[in-house]
Design a protein around this motif. Sequence first.
Motif, PDB file in Angstrom:
ATOM      1  N   SER A  35       0.818  -1.220   0.000  1.00  0.00           N
ATOM      2  CA  SER A  35       0.000   0.000   0.000  1.00  0.00           C
ATOM      3  C   SER A  35       0.845   1.261   0.000  1.00  0.00           C
ATOM      4  O   SER A  35       0.463   2.279  -0.581  1.00  0.00           O
ATOM      5  N   LEU A  36       2.004   1.213   0.676  1.00  0.00           N
ATOM      6  CA  LEU A  36       2.849   2.398   0.814  1.00  0.00           C
ATOM      7  C   LEU A  36       4.142   2.290   0.013  1.00  0.00           C
ATOM      8  O   LEU A  36       5.077   3.060   0.226  1.00  0.00           O
ATOM      9  N   GLU A  38       5.025   3.063  -2.991  1.00  0.00           N
ATOM     10  CA  GLU A  38       5.468   4.189  -3.824  1.00  0.00           C
ATOM     11  C   GLU A  38       6.153   5.296  -3.028  1.00  0.00           C
ATOM     12  O   GLU A  38       6.742   6.199  -3.634  1.00  0.00           O
ATOM     13  N   ASN A  39       6.075   5.259  -1.705  1.00  0.00           N
ATOM     14  CA  ASN A  39       6.879   6.198  -0.923  1.00  0.00           C
ATOM     15  C   ASN A  39       8.363   6.040  -1.251  1.00  0.00           C
ATOM     16  O   ASN A  39       9.136   7.001  -1.157  1.00  0.00           O
ATOM     17  N   SER A 146       1.988  10.374  -9.176  1.00  0.00           N
ATOM     18  CA  SER A 146       0.846  10.226  -8.284  1.00  0.00           C
ATOM     19  C   SER A 146      -0.227   9.324  -8.882  1.00  0.00           C
ATOM     20  O   SER A 146      -1.037   8.738  -8.153  1.00  0.00           O
ATOM     21  N   GLN A 149      -0.002   5.638  -7.454  1.00  0.00           N
ATOM     22  CA  GLN A 149      -0.612   5.424  -6.148  1.00  0.00           C
ATOM     23  C   GLN A 149      -2.127   5.517  -6.240  1.00  0.00           C
ATOM     24  O   GLN A 149      -2.852   4.745  -5.602  1.00  0.00           O
ATOM     25  N   SER A 150      -2.614   6.449  -7.054  1.00  0.00           N
ATOM     26  CA  SER A 150      -4.066   6.571  -7.222  1.00  0.00           C
ATOM     27  C   SER A 150      -4.653   5.316  -7.849  1.00  0.00           C
ATOM     28  O   SER A 150      -5.738   4.871  -7.463  1.00  0.00           O
ATOM     29  N   PHE A 152      -3.404   2.261  -7.585  1.00  0.00           N
ATOM     30  CA  PHE A 152      -3.394   1.205  -6.568  1.00  0.00           C
ATOM     31  C   PHE A 152      -4.598   1.371  -5.637  1.00  0.00           C
ATOM     32  O   PHE A 152      -5.283   0.402  -5.303  1.00  0.00           O
ATOM     33  N   CYS A 200       1.513   0.321 -14.219  1.00  0.00           N
ATOM     34  CA  CYS A 200       0.309   0.889 -13.600  1.00  0.00           C
ATOM     35  C   CYS A 200      -0.822  -0.128 -13.542  1.00  0.00           C
ATOM     36  O   CYS A 200      -1.523  -0.244 -12.522  1.00  0.00           O
ATOM     37  N   ARG A 203      -0.113  -2.641 -10.819  1.00  0.00           N
ATOM     38  CA  ARG A 203      -0.335  -2.078  -9.478  1.00  0.00           C
ATOM     39  C   ARG A 203      -1.833  -1.986  -9.175  1.00  0.00           C
ATOM     40  O   ARG A 203      -2.262  -2.186  -8.042  1.00  0.00           O
ATOM     41  N   MET A 373       1.439   9.471   2.332  1.00  0.00           N
ATOM     42  CA  MET A 373       1.878   9.329   0.944  1.00  0.00           C
ATOM     43  C   MET A 373       2.815  10.447   0.508  1.00  0.00           C
ATOM     44  O   MET A 373       3.220  10.506  -0.652  1.00  0.00           O
TER      45      MET A 373
END
Length: 537
Positions: A35-36, A38-39, A146, A149-150, A152, A200, A203, A373
């Motif tokens: 979930s995290l 992409e940090n 971004s 993450q969106s 995902f 993408c 993910r 994020m």
Amino acid sequence: MALEELLDKVGGLGKFQILQMALTFPFYMIVVCHSLLENFTAAVPGHRCWVHILDNAIVSDNDTGILSPDVLLRISIPLDSNFKPEKCRHFLHPQWQLLHLNGTFPNMTDLDTEPCVDGWVFDHSLFSFTIVTEWDLVCDHQSQKSMVQSLFMAGMLVGSFIYGHLSDRFGRKLILRCCLLQLAISGICAAFAPTFLIYCLLRFWSGCSAVAIVSNNSMLIVAWVRAQSKATVITLIACALSIGQMMLGGLAFVFREWCTLQLVVSVPFFLTALVTAPFIRWLVESARWLIITNKPDEGLKGLRIVAHRNGMKNAEATLNMEGLRATMQEQLEAAQTKTTVFDLFRTPNLRKRICLLSFARFANTVPYFGIFMNLQHFGSNIFLFQVIFGALTISARCFALLVLNHMGRRLTQMLLMFLVGLFILANMFVPQEMQTLRLTLASVGMGCVAAAVSSNSVHNSELMPTLLRAKASGLNMMASRCGAALAPLLMTVVVYLPTLPWIIYGVCLILAGLLILLLPETRNMPLLDTIQDVENK
């Protein structure tokens, strides 16, 4: 509600429940890493334009060997307002006159510049490679970062709806097994994605399965725990997620290449999928779900297995179909009726509960992901921030458990959401120069919002009937994913007013805290099984 009596007979919190949690907690930890992710895998390193005179090895060695790289950088890249090299533009031609200014800074707007047409040079001191350096997601393409993450989060939104329905129809164990394999395949393939578009899509697929793993694991565990211990167990589940956040910080510190980190958090699921038979055999399908879906024989078998594993030998002898029918006659009759997600909105009490709980979850999630994020906004040591925030959320969730057991579900949620809202609004009045105070307020707010999410999960599981609990959990998760997807989008309104996103975050939280008071208190109350139970209450 009658199943609570049977749970007391087979052991509401014994060896079986403890072992079941020990088996499933590692999956929570690894799922939250996805979930995290992409940090770190999408971290933006320092960068500047690639320029011929500076970065072409042949030119640098032969024609400009007497000039240092700093000198070549000065005549090739303009300075921004902070007197740092521009990240997205370079001089159209080398500005040799800049070598004779003796420390003065000319008006750069008078000099011809152009965007980076030959690519970028990235700083690899913090990360060897990220998807940003892999596909040049900077400058005019920075919005694509971004988007990952969106997507995902959008996958989690879609997955919570689809798999919530499938879990209610085919059972928690089957869907859990399928999603473990799905996340393993999509995660490993993402590490070898040849293009950004394929990455993408993979993910998005990972997000669909990740949310189902969390929700189905939770339902399998909570279904076998007595009412008095549910808050403790749900808090332990939330702490496992926080430990996963801390673990991600350590893994990212060790594995600095994005594809390697992607593999490290994906391969364990693949290995589990290969040896999943003994793992799944230890998990027992929810007896509530089996009975409610008109499978009392299988539900009775599950009760006997749990009683045996908990050492309740006397209970095994008394568990029979006659006793089950006598205890759960109302629930067995309700099992003849098929339900859909629309049943959550057909009756007034249930409709009020699902709407208020979903709005509270939405209001909690927006600032949670808005902070989590964007760790790079707090400084360069994002590994340490990841660990600190994870540790703070563990402490806050344990604190929430104590408050839940003493103040109840409603007052605890209201108090925590009020505190988060106030911290967010207070942070607007702290100057940008006071970074320590701003980080402290953000950290305390992060802890409170994590505790509020845990409290909301406890309240949701106790307010929803078994007949619709998976669908309600999926809908609640959809509200959470909507908030997660909206969090980065709200930050775009800073062009109109820098404090506007934070005003929205704070006001929504305070409003949601007030609305929680409209819900009934459920502390030490037995779980509800049917829609009629909700309306009777």
